[in-house]
Design an enzyme around this catalytic site. Structure first.
Site, PDB file in Angstrom:
ATOM      1  N   GLU A  16     145.006   8.296  43.927  1.00 30.35           N
ATOM      2  CA  GLU A  16     145.281   9.145  42.755  1.00 30.35           C
ATOM      3  C   GLU A  16     146.376  10.162  43.084  1.00 30.35           C
ATOM      4  O   GLU A  16     146.316  11.319  42.658  1.00 30.35           O
ATOM      5  CB  GLU A  16     143.998   9.865  42.306  1.00 30.35           C
ATOM      6  CG  GLU A  16     142.868   8.951  41.889  1.00 30.35           C
ATOM      7  CD  GLU A  16     143.014   8.402  40.485  1.00 30.35           C
ATOM      8  OE1 GLU A  16     144.086   8.605  39.868  1.00 30.35           O
ATOM      9  OE2 GLU A  16     142.080   7.756  40.002  1.00 30.35           O
ATOM     10  N   GLY A  24     140.737   1.553  37.439  1.00 27.42           N
ATOM     11  CA  GLY A  24     139.396   1.588  36.871  1.00 27.42           C
ATOM     12  C   GLY A  24     139.089   2.983  36.370  1.00 27.42           C
ATOM     13  O   GLY A  24     139.720   3.949  36.782  1.00 27.42           O
ATOM     14  N   HIS A  25     138.132   3.074  35.474  1.00 25.56           N
ATOM     15  CA  HIS A  25     137.731   4.375  34.938  1.00 25.56           C
ATOM     16  C   HIS A  25     136.910   5.114  35.988  1.00 25.56           C
ATOM     17  O   HIS A  25     136.584   4.567  37.052  1.00 25.56           O
ATOM     18  CB  HIS A  25     136.919   4.187  33.658  1.00 25.56           C
ATOM     19  CG  HIS A  25     135.662   3.383  33.874  1.00 25.56           C
ATOM     20  ND1 HIS A  25     134.523   3.909  34.421  1.00 25.56           N
ATOM     21  CD2 HIS A  25     135.390   2.080  33.629  1.00 25.56           C
ATOM     22  CE1 HIS A  25     133.596   2.987  34.500  1.00 25.56           C
ATOM     23  NE2 HIS A  25     134.091   1.856  34.029  1.00 25.56           N
ATOM     24  N   ASN A  26     136.547   6.359  35.700  1.00 27.50           N
ATOM     25  CA  ASN A  26     135.686   7.118  36.602  1.00 27.50           C
ATOM     26  C   ASN A  26     134.359   6.400  36.777  1.00 27.50           C
ATOM     27  O   ASN A  26     133.713   6.025  35.792  1.00 27.50           O
ATOM     28  CB  ASN A  26     135.448   8.533  36.067  1.00 27.50           C
ATOM     29  CG  ASN A  26     136.707   9.380  36.102  1.00 27.50           C
ATOM     30  OD1 ASN A  26     137.618   9.117  36.878  1.00 27.50           O
ATOM     31  ND2 ASN A  26     136.761  10.393  35.251  1.00 27.50           N
ATOM     32  N   GLY A  27     133.949   6.208  38.017  1.00 20.30           N
ATOM     33  CA  GLY A  27     132.704   5.500  38.285  1.00 20.30           C
ATOM     34  C   GLY A  27     132.853   4.007  38.457  1.00 20.30           C
ATOM     35  O   GLY A  27     131.863   3.292  38.645  1.00 20.30           O
ATOM     36  N   GLY A  66     134.298   2.497  40.950  1.00 22.67           N
ATOM     37  CA  GLY A  66     134.210   2.119  42.357  1.00 22.67           C
ATOM     38  C   GLY A  66     135.514   2.238  43.110  1.00 22.67           C
ATOM     39  O   GLY A  66     135.549   2.050  44.333  1.00 22.67           O
ATOM     40  N   SER A  88     137.411   4.897  43.880  1.00 25.99           N
ATOM     41  CA  SER A  88     137.449   5.971  44.872  1.00 25.99           C
ATOM     42  C   SER A  88     136.601   5.624  46.092  1.00 25.99           C
ATOM     43  O   SER A  88     136.971   5.932  47.231  1.00 25.99           O
ATOM     44  CB  SER A  88     136.959   7.291  44.259  1.00 25.99           C
ATOM     45  OG  SER A  88     137.856   7.722  43.255  1.00 25.99           O
TER      46      SER A  88
END
Length: 279
Positions: free
Chosen positions: A166, A40-43, A45, A47
């Site tokens: 990551e 998923g992209h940053n934001g 969920g 992480s």
């Protein structure tokens, strides 16, 4: 792969300072021995989900079961014995002055007997191909070598599941390949369940199954082959399609008959060489 080792049911999570939910009614299962990539992209969920699986967050709603334990404050240490985590920056994980000291650190904290500890340290370093660096200072290693030592430190504790948060994002292509080959070998030979949290779809291409998160929700899931067929949708979600997939599609659009859409460059180059010799 029909034994469920992690079960997430209707999980939501909201950070105190934010109005929107970081995770919104997410449900998924992880199966014993599989390699699952969560992208998923940053934001999106991902992480937040990684931190929850390691017991750093608890659900606002829903339930999380890991290795037979419900995620809560009472069970968090039992869960961390089941699930080992490798973070983005290996330098932040090192505490020992040498490679073997660093791998031994977690075992010492768990009170493992010295002779057993020595055997586990060597065995785990052998599995990641780092026995030649036993007495090296970790900070003098390359990025890929550092992450392999970090992985050795996790598997020395003998978890059932390894979570890569990551873990290759700060590595060069060679280091990334080193780590991914190590993880694949552990997955195939040791039966270790692998969860890879990543925004890199080339890394996700190596997984058995891919889950795509978007705005805190589970957007879609499937094999890498089925996910990469959504190339335009993935681009709209802020995810880059692997180069080999893009090139395969461009060549097919130009009229070159490929046997399949390739997901890594080695396979694509190999087929192009074969086609060249046939012409």
């Amino acid at each position: 792969m029909n034994t469920i080792v992690i079960s997430i049911k209707g999980v939501s999570y909201q950070y105190p300072e934010q109005e929107s939910l970081a995770l919104n009614n997410v449900s998924l299962d992880v199966y014993k021995g599989e390699w699952l990539a969560i992208v998923g992209h940053n934001g999106s969920g991902k992480s937040t989900l990684a931190k929850m699986l390691n017991g750093l967050h608890y659900p606002s709603k829903g339930t999380v079961m890991i290795g037979g334990y419900a995620l809560n404050e009472e069970n968090v240490w039992s869960i961390r014995e089941k699930l080992g985590m490798v973070f983005q920056n290996p330098d932040n994980q090192f505490v020992g002055t040498t490679v073997q000291d660093d791998v031994a650190f977690g075992l010492e904290n768990n009170g493992v007997e010295h002779g057993v500890m020595q055997e586990r340290v060597f065995a785990s370093l052998e599995k990641v191909g780092m026995t030649a660096f036993l007495n090296q200072e970790p900070h003098h290693l390359s990025g890929g070598q550092k992450q392999r030592v970090a992985i050795a430190g996790v598997i020395a504790l003998r978890p059932d599941i390894i979570l890569l948060d990551e873990a290759t994002s700060m590595l060069d292509p060679l280091g990334r390949e080193e780590v991914m080959n190590t993880v694949r070998e552990l997955n195939e030979k040791e039966g270790l369940t692998v969860i890879s949290i990543t925004h890199d779809l080339e890394e996700a291409a190596k997984a058995d199954r891919v889950i795509v998160l978007n705005e805190g929700r589970l957007y879609t899931e499937g094999t890498p082959q089925s996910i990469f067929q959504l190339d335009r949708e993935l681009l709209n979600l802020g995810l880059g399609v692997p180069f080999a997939v893009q090139m395969s599609q461009l060549l097919a659009d130009a009229g070159l008959q490929l046997s399949q859409r390739h997901f890594n460059e080695e396979e694509l180059v190999s087929e192009l060489w074969t086609l060249n010799f046939k012409m």
